[in-house]
Write an enzyme that holds these catalytic residues in place. Structure first.
Site, PDB file in Angstrom:
ATOM      1  N   ARG A   1       2.667  -0.761  -4.099  1.00  8.27           N
ATOM      2  CA  ARG A   1       3.185   0.138  -4.631  1.00  8.27           C
ATOM      3  C   ARG A   1       2.707   1.814  -4.867  1.00  8.27           C
ATOM      4  O   ARG A   1       1.454   1.891  -5.651  1.00  8.27           O
ATOM      5  CB  ARG A   1       4.149  -0.220  -6.147  1.00  8.27           C
ATOM      6  CG  ARG A   1       4.803  -1.385  -5.887  1.00  8.27           C
ATOM      7  CD  ARG A   1       6.429  -0.814  -4.915  1.00  8.27           C
ATOM      8  NE  ARG A   1       6.728  -2.253  -4.848  1.00  8.27           N
ATOM      9  CZ  ARG A   1       6.868  -2.477  -4.194  1.00  8.27           C
ATOM     10  NH1 ARG A   1       6.025  -3.388  -3.137  1.00  8.27           N
ATOM     11  NH2 ARG A   1       7.651  -4.805  -3.376  1.00  8.27           N
TER      12      ARG A   1
ATOM     13  N   GLU B   1      10.071   7.112  -2.321  1.00 12.18           N
ATOM     14  CA  GLU B   1       9.941   7.127  -0.622  1.00 12.18           C
ATOM     15  C   GLU B   1      11.333   7.107   0.067  1.00 12.18           C
ATOM     16  O   GLU B   1      12.886   6.492  -0.603  1.00 12.18           O
ATOM     17  CB  GLU B   1       9.059   5.454  -0.065  1.00 12.18           C
ATOM     18  CG  GLU B   1       7.988   5.020  -0.156  1.00 12.18           C
ATOM     19  CD  GLU B   1       7.738   3.506  -0.461  1.00 12.18           C
ATOM     20  OE1 GLU B   1       8.668   2.960   0.050  1.00 12.18           O
ATOM     21  OE2 GLU B   1       6.395   3.492  -1.121  1.00 12.18           O
TER      22      GLU B   1
ATOM     23  N   HIS C   1       5.740   2.022   5.000  1.00 14.86           N
ATOM     24  CA  HIS C   1       5.903   1.060   4.511  1.00 14.86           C
ATOM     25  C   HIS C   1       6.768   0.026   5.046  1.00 14.86           C
ATOM     26  O   HIS C   1       7.784  -0.422   4.840  1.00 14.86           O
ATOM     27  CB  HIS C   1       7.706   1.349   3.293  1.00 14.86           C
ATOM     28  CG  HIS C   1       7.147   0.372   2.355  1.00 14.86           C
ATOM     29  ND1 HIS C   1       7.866   0.570   0.621  1.00 14.86           N
ATOM     30  CD2 HIS C   1       6.829  -0.993   1.721  1.00 14.86           C
ATOM     31  CE1 HIS C   1       7.459  -1.071   0.456  1.00 14.86           C
ATOM     32  NE2 HIS C   1       6.969  -1.676   0.471  1.00 14.86           N
TER      33      HIS C   1
HETATM   34  P1  NAP Z   1       0.512 -12.294  -6.397  1.00 15.53           P
HETATM   35  O1  NAP Z   1       0.560 -12.973  -5.304  1.00 15.53           O
HETATM   36  O2  NAP Z   1       1.432 -11.878  -7.480  1.00 15.53           O
HETATM   37  O3  NAP Z   1      -0.634 -10.940  -6.697  1.00 15.53           O
HETATM   38  C1  NAP Z   1      -0.994  -9.826  -7.722  1.00 15.53           C
HETATM   39  C2  NAP Z   1      -2.238 -10.187  -8.164  1.00 15.53           C
HETATM   40  O4  NAP Z   1      -1.891  -9.060  -9.520  1.00 15.53           O
HETATM   41  C3  NAP Z   1      -2.534 -11.454  -9.075  1.00 15.53           C
HETATM   42  O5  NAP Z   1      -3.815 -12.083  -8.656  1.00 15.53           O
HETATM   43  C4  NAP Z   1      -2.703 -10.646 -10.179  1.00 15.53           C
HETATM   44  O6  NAP Z   1      -3.204 -11.605 -11.447  1.00 15.53           O
HETATM   45  C5  NAP Z   1      -2.684  -9.767 -10.200  1.00 15.53           C
HETATM   46  N1  NAP Z   1      -2.870  -8.576 -11.316  1.00 15.53           N
HETATM   47  C6  NAP Z   1      -1.351  -8.586 -12.399  1.00 15.53           C
HETATM   48  N2  NAP Z   1      -1.535  -7.365 -12.571  1.00 15.53           N
HETATM   49  C7  NAP Z   1      -2.584  -7.361 -13.192  1.00 15.53           C
HETATM   50  C8  NAP Z   1      -3.202  -6.168 -14.247  1.00 15.53           C
HETATM   51  N3  NAP Z   1      -2.943  -5.753 -14.614  1.00 15.53           N
HETATM   52  N4  NAP Z   1      -4.433  -6.044 -13.286  1.00 15.53           N
HETATM   53  C9  NAP Z   1      -4.952  -7.203 -13.251  1.00 15.53           C
HETATM   54  N5  NAP Z   1      -4.934  -7.775 -12.651  1.00 15.53           N
HETATM   55  C10 NAP Z   1      -3.809  -7.944 -12.409  1.00 15.53           C
HETATM   56  O7  NAP Z   1       1.202 -11.091  -5.902  1.00 15.53           O
HETATM   57  P2  NAP Z   1       1.269 -11.026  -3.774  1.00 15.53           P
HETATM   58  O8  NAP Z   1       1.673 -11.607  -3.297  1.00 15.53           O
HETATM   59  O9  NAP Z   1      -0.389 -10.358  -3.703  1.00 15.53           O
HETATM   60  O10 NAP Z   1       1.833  -9.388  -4.087  1.00 15.53           O
HETATM   61  C11 NAP Z   1       1.705  -8.013  -4.335  1.00 15.53           C
HETATM   62  C12 NAP Z   1       1.582  -6.651  -4.338  1.00 15.53           C
HETATM   63  O11 NAP Z   1       2.290  -6.931  -3.350  1.00 15.53           O
HETATM   64  C13 NAP Z   1       3.826  -7.041  -4.825  1.00 15.53           C
HETATM   65  O12 NAP Z   1       3.876  -7.479  -6.539  1.00 15.53           O
HETATM   66  C14 NAP Z   1       4.392  -6.108  -4.416  1.00 15.53           C
HETATM   67  O13 NAP Z   1       4.836  -5.333  -4.909  1.00 15.53           O
HETATM   68  C15 NAP Z   1       2.837  -5.902  -3.169  1.00 15.53           C
HETATM   69  N6  NAP Z   1       3.917  -5.944  -1.886  1.00 15.53           N
HETATM   70  C16 NAP Z   1       3.601  -4.718  -1.065  1.00 15.53           C
HETATM   71  C17 NAP Z   1       4.226  -4.829   0.244  1.00 15.53           C
HETATM   72  C18 NAP Z   1       4.634  -3.498   1.577  1.00 15.53           C
HETATM   73  O14 NAP Z   1       5.474  -3.484   1.575  1.00 15.53           O
HETATM   74  N7  NAP Z   1       3.075  -2.768   1.629  1.00 15.53           N
HETATM   75  C19 NAP Z   1       4.358  -6.302   0.825  1.00 15.53           C
HETATM   76  C20 NAP Z   1       4.611  -7.272   0.357  1.00 15.53           C
HETATM   77  C21 NAP Z   1       4.110  -7.149  -1.306  1.00 15.53           C
HETATM   78  P3  NAP Z   1      -3.103 -13.372 -11.316  1.00 15.53           P
HETATM   79  O15 NAP Z   1      -3.912 -13.597 -10.742  1.00 15.53           O
HETATM   80  O16 NAP Z   1      -4.652 -13.266 -12.898  1.00 15.53           O
HETATM   81  O17 NAP Z   1      -1.911 -13.394 -12.145  1.00 15.53           O
END
Ligand code: NAP
Length: 324
Positions: free
Chosen positions: A237, A266, A285
């Site tokens: 994000r 955006e 995006h």
């Molecule tokens: P996820 O599986 O929940 O992974 C997020 C990771 O970040 C987890 O491993 C979490 O740790 C870690 N985390 C959370 N807060 C943290 C902090 N303060 N410091 C360090 N690590 C932290 O989510 P995901 O499915 O990979 O998606 C991640 C993000 O990508 C989404 O939330 C979204 O905003 C973004 N996204 C963007 C697009 C796009 O179109 N560009 C598409 C999809 C997603 P733990 O494992 O310990 O919980």
């Protein structure tokens, strides 16, 4: 009587037909504000809302006394008032997993495009500037064998790392809330503190969700730790990064290049200096934006809302405590 469902997002005809069989469905165009006075009567009776970029506020929730579920067609839910929904006993569902590989593909596209200067050089060719073989001024950087630093090592972070480690022989470092021993085993990934990751990675890729803890996680201090040859990728994000600090870092050679799918604002404003930098690859995006994946995300949201309104547990429930 059928439960009432408001749709504000792209669903296929078949998905809409499924919902129409079960519920009393009203479709709102994306251009209509949910809180438009014309929608008040509709929302007052709604049991479910499904869509993307849903502008749901506590004030809007005051006007939806029957609401049981909000199903967003996205994995990120930083734009939604989770606590408020939970407090009111409203389920929030998202669409994880089905977009992981496609979003990781986008991340790796940005890694390749920035390192090999693909967009800049393709534009150069189209402008008719290719009149002799190119020299070092237009050379890029290797990707294979380099160090990939993942900030956030969840579903998408791990999928990007897998591409790097298994496809490109990259050494993976990660900084994440919790350790991931299985991935350390599988990819030889090494967990380290954020500062160490920034200082030692050739590519730094951000995949943490936007939360109060991660907002502006990367700013001037963090860019200063990176190597001048480092390439910064953000597919998470925009607000995880202090965008003016990023612009400064790029303008002053603090880092080499950036590949960005997400921005503080955006669509990216036309006046953004990022648009004039040859060392920036900016995408609109598109992390999950393929036909197959957007369809799978919509299907997951449809399944979530169907299960929730039928009294069953949705597949992807964010606020589990509501269902207990
Ligand atoms: P996820 O599986 O929940 O992974 C997020 C990771 O970040 C987890 O491993 C979490 O740790 C870690 N985390 C959370 N807060 C943290 C902090 N303060 N410091 C360090 N690590 C932290 O989510 P995901 O499915 O990979 O998606 C991640 C993000 O990508 C989404 O939330 C979204 O905003 C973004 N996204 C963007 C697009 C796009 O179109 N560009 C598409 C999809 C997603 P733990 O494992 O310990 O919980």
């Amino acid at each position: 009587m059928k439960k009432r469902l408001v749709v504000q997002g792209r669903l296929s005809d078949a998905q809409l037909a499924t919902l129409n069989d079960l519920f009393d469905v009203s479709v709102l165009p994306k251009t209509t504000a949910l809180n438009d006075p014309d929608n008040h009567a509709l929302l007052a009776e709604a049991h479910g809302i499904i869509g993307s970029g849903l502008a749901i506020t506590p004030q809007l929730l005051d006007a939806t006394p029957n609401l049981e579920v909000v199903a967003t067609i996205s994995v990120g839910y930083d734009n939604l008032p989770v606590e408020e929904l939970t407090k009111r006993g409203i389920m929030l569902c998202n669409t994880p997993d089905v977009l992981t590989e496609t979003t990781a593909d986008t991340g790796f596209t940005l890694i390749m495009a920035t390192a090999r200067r693909v967009v800049e050089l393709a534009e150069w060719v189209k402008a008719g500037k290719w009149q002799a073989s190119i020299g070092p001024a237009l050379f890029g950087s290797d990707v294979h064998g380099k160090t990939l630093g993942m900030i956030g090592f969840g579903r998408i972070g791990q999928a990007v790392a897998r591409r790097g480690a298994l496809g490109f022989g990259m050494q993976v470092r990660y900084s994440n809330a919790s350790p991931k021993p299985a991935l350390e085993q599988e990819l030889g990934a090494v967990r380290c503190e954020l500062d160490e990751l920034l200082a030692t990675s050739d590519f730094v890729c951000v995949t943490v969700p936007l939360t109060a803890d991660t907002e502006r996680l990367i700013g001037a201090q963090q860019f200063a730790l990176m190597q001048p040859s480092a390439i910064f990728i953000n597919i998470a994000r925009g607000k995880v990064v202090d965008e003016s600090a990023l612009i400064n870092a790029l303008e002053n050679g603090v880092i080499q290049a950036a590949g960005l799918d997400v921005f503080e604002q955006e669509p990216l404003p036309a006046a953004s200096p990022l648009l004039n930098m040859p060392n920036v690859v900016a995408l609109p995006h598109i992390g999950s934006a393929t036909h197959e994946t957007r369809d799978a995300m919509a299907q997951r949201a449809v399944d979530n809302v169907r299960l929730a309104l039928q009294g069953e547990k949705p597949i992807s429930l964010v606020n589990e405590e509501v269902n207990q």
